[in-house]
Design a protein around this motif. Structure first.
Motif, mmCIF file in Angstrom:
data_model
loop_
_atom_site.group_PDB
_atom_site.id
_atom_site.type_symbol
_atom_site.label_atom_id
_atom_site.label_comp_id
_atom_site.label_asym_id
_atom_site.label_seq_id
_atom_site.Cartn_x
_atom_site.Cartn_y
_atom_site.Cartn_z
ATOM 1 N N ALA A 49 -19.952 -1.020 28.709
ATOM 2 C CA ALA A 49 -18.567 -0.865 28.259
ATOM 3 C C ALA A 49 -18.320 -1.679 26.996
ATOM 4 O O ALA A 49 -17.693 -1.194 26.036
ATOM 5 C CB ALA A 49 -17.602 -1.287 29.356
ATOM 6 N N LEU A 50 -18.829 -2.910 26.962
ATOM 7 C CA LEU A 50 -18.672 -3.739 25.772
ATOM 8 C C LEU A 50 -19.436 -3.160 24.578
ATOM 9 O O LEU A 50 -18.958 -3.216 23.437
ATOM 10 C CB LEU A 50 -19.144 -5.165 26.062
ATOM 11 C CG LEU A 50 -18.295 -5.948 27.061
ATOM 12 C CD1 LEU A 50 -18.963 -7.272 27.388
ATOM 13 C CD2 LEU A 50 -16.903 -6.158 26.528
ATOM 14 N N MET A 51 -20.602 -2.597 24.844
ATOM 15 C CA MET A 51 -21.383 -1.976 23.771
ATOM 16 C C MET A 51 -20.649 -0.763 23.210
ATOM 17 O O MET A 51 -20.639 -0.535 21.991
ATOM 18 C CB MET A 51 -22.766 -1.580 24.288
ATOM 19 C CG MET A 51 -23.661 -2.762 24.567
ATOM 20 S SD MET A 51 -25.153 -2.322 25.462
ATOM 21 C CE MET A 51 -26.092 -1.526 24.181
ATOM 22 N N ALA A 52 -20.023 0.023 24.070
ATOM 23 C CA ALA A 52 -19.272 1.199 23.618
ATOM 24 C C ALA A 52 -18.049 0.780 22.804
ATOM 25 O O ALA A 52 -17.723 1.412 21.791
ATOM 26 C CB ALA A 52 -18.853 2.043 24.814
ATOM 27 N N ILE A 53 -17.381 -0.292 23.203
ATOM 28 C CA ILE A 53 -16.225 -0.791 22.450
ATOM 29 C C ILE A 53 -16.664 -1.278 21.074
ATOM 30 O O ILE A 53 -16.026 -0.981 20.057
ATOM 31 C CB ILE A 53 -15.507 -1.909 23.236
ATOM 32 C CG1 ILE A 53 -14.830 -1.311 24.472
ATOM 33 C CG2 ILE A 53 -14.502 -2.644 22.356
ATOM 34 C CD1 ILE A 53 -14.302 -2.336 25.447
ATOM 35 N N LEU A 54 -17.786 -2.009 21.012
ATOM 36 C CA LEU A 54 -18.296 -2.478 19.729
ATOM 37 C C LEU A 54 -18.678 -1.310 18.830
ATOM 38 O O LEU A 54 -18.403 -1.327 17.629
ATOM 39 C CB LEU A 54 -19.494 -3.400 19.933
ATOM 40 C CG LEU A 54 -20.156 -3.929 18.670
ATOM 41 C CD1 LEU A 54 -19.161 -4.716 17.822
ATOM 42 C CD2 LEU A 54 -21.352 -4.778 19.021
ATOM 43 N N ALA A 55 -19.288 -0.280 19.401
ATOM 44 C CA ALA A 55 -19.643 0.906 18.612
ATOM 45 C C ALA A 55 -18.390 1.581 18.065
ATOM 46 O O ALA A 55 -18.364 2.010 16.907
ATOM 47 C CB ALA A 55 -20.451 1.879 19.462
ATOM 48 N N ALA A 56 -17.342 1.655 18.867
ATOM 49 C CA ALA A 56 -16.087 2.265 18.405
ATOM 50 C C ALA A 56 -15.472 1.457 17.267
ATOM 51 O O ALA A 56 -14.959 2.030 16.292
ATOM 52 C CB ALA A 56 -15.102 2.383 19.564
ATOM 53 N N VAL A 57 -15.538 0.138 17.353
ATOM 54 C CA VAL A 57 -15.009 -0.714 16.289
ATOM 55 C C VAL A 57 -15.805 -0.514 15.010
ATOM 56 O O VAL A 57 -15.234 -0.408 13.915
ATOM 57 C CB VAL A 57 -15.023 -2.195 16.732
ATOM 58 C CG1 VAL A 57 -14.744 -3.123 15.559
ATOM 59 C CG2 VAL A 57 -14.006 -2.421 17.835
ATOM 60 N N MET A 58 -17.128 -0.435 15.123
ATOM 61 C CA MET A 58 -17.967 -0.247 13.943
ATOM 62 C C MET A 58 -17.718 1.111 13.289
ATOM 63 O O MET A 58 -17.636 1.222 12.060
ATOM 64 C CB MET A 58 -19.440 -0.403 14.308
ATOM 65 C CG MET A 58 -19.799 -1.825 14.682
ATOM 66 S SD MET A 58 -21.518 -2.013 15.099
ATOM 67 C CE MET A 58 -22.243 -1.954 13.490
#
Length: 65
Positions: free
Chosen positions: A33-42
């Motif tokens: 979930a944290l990885m997906a949030i970081l990808a969305a921010v990038m």
């Protein structure tokens, strides 16, 4: 130089999404979930830098000058 940074940002976001899917299938929940949030921010950052301003230029082109 800015084009390379934007390209690396997108490649990193794709790698994060692939890693999140892999970990999600293994049963983990928090890290993917944290990885997906970081990808969305990038991806959002790349979109912001790539969209044209009211003058017709992108922020990336303006920063390159």
């Amino acid at each position: 130089m800015t084009d390379a940074a934007l390209s690396l940002g997108m490649l990193t976001a794709l790698a994060l999404i692939a890693g999140a899917v892999f970990l999600w299938r293994r049963g983990e929940r928090q890290r993917p979930a944290l990885m997906a949030i970081l990808a969305a921010v990038m991806i959002t950052n790349v979109v912001i830098w790539s969209l044209p301003t009211t003058g017709g230029q992108t922020l990336a082109a303006s920063a390159a000058r």
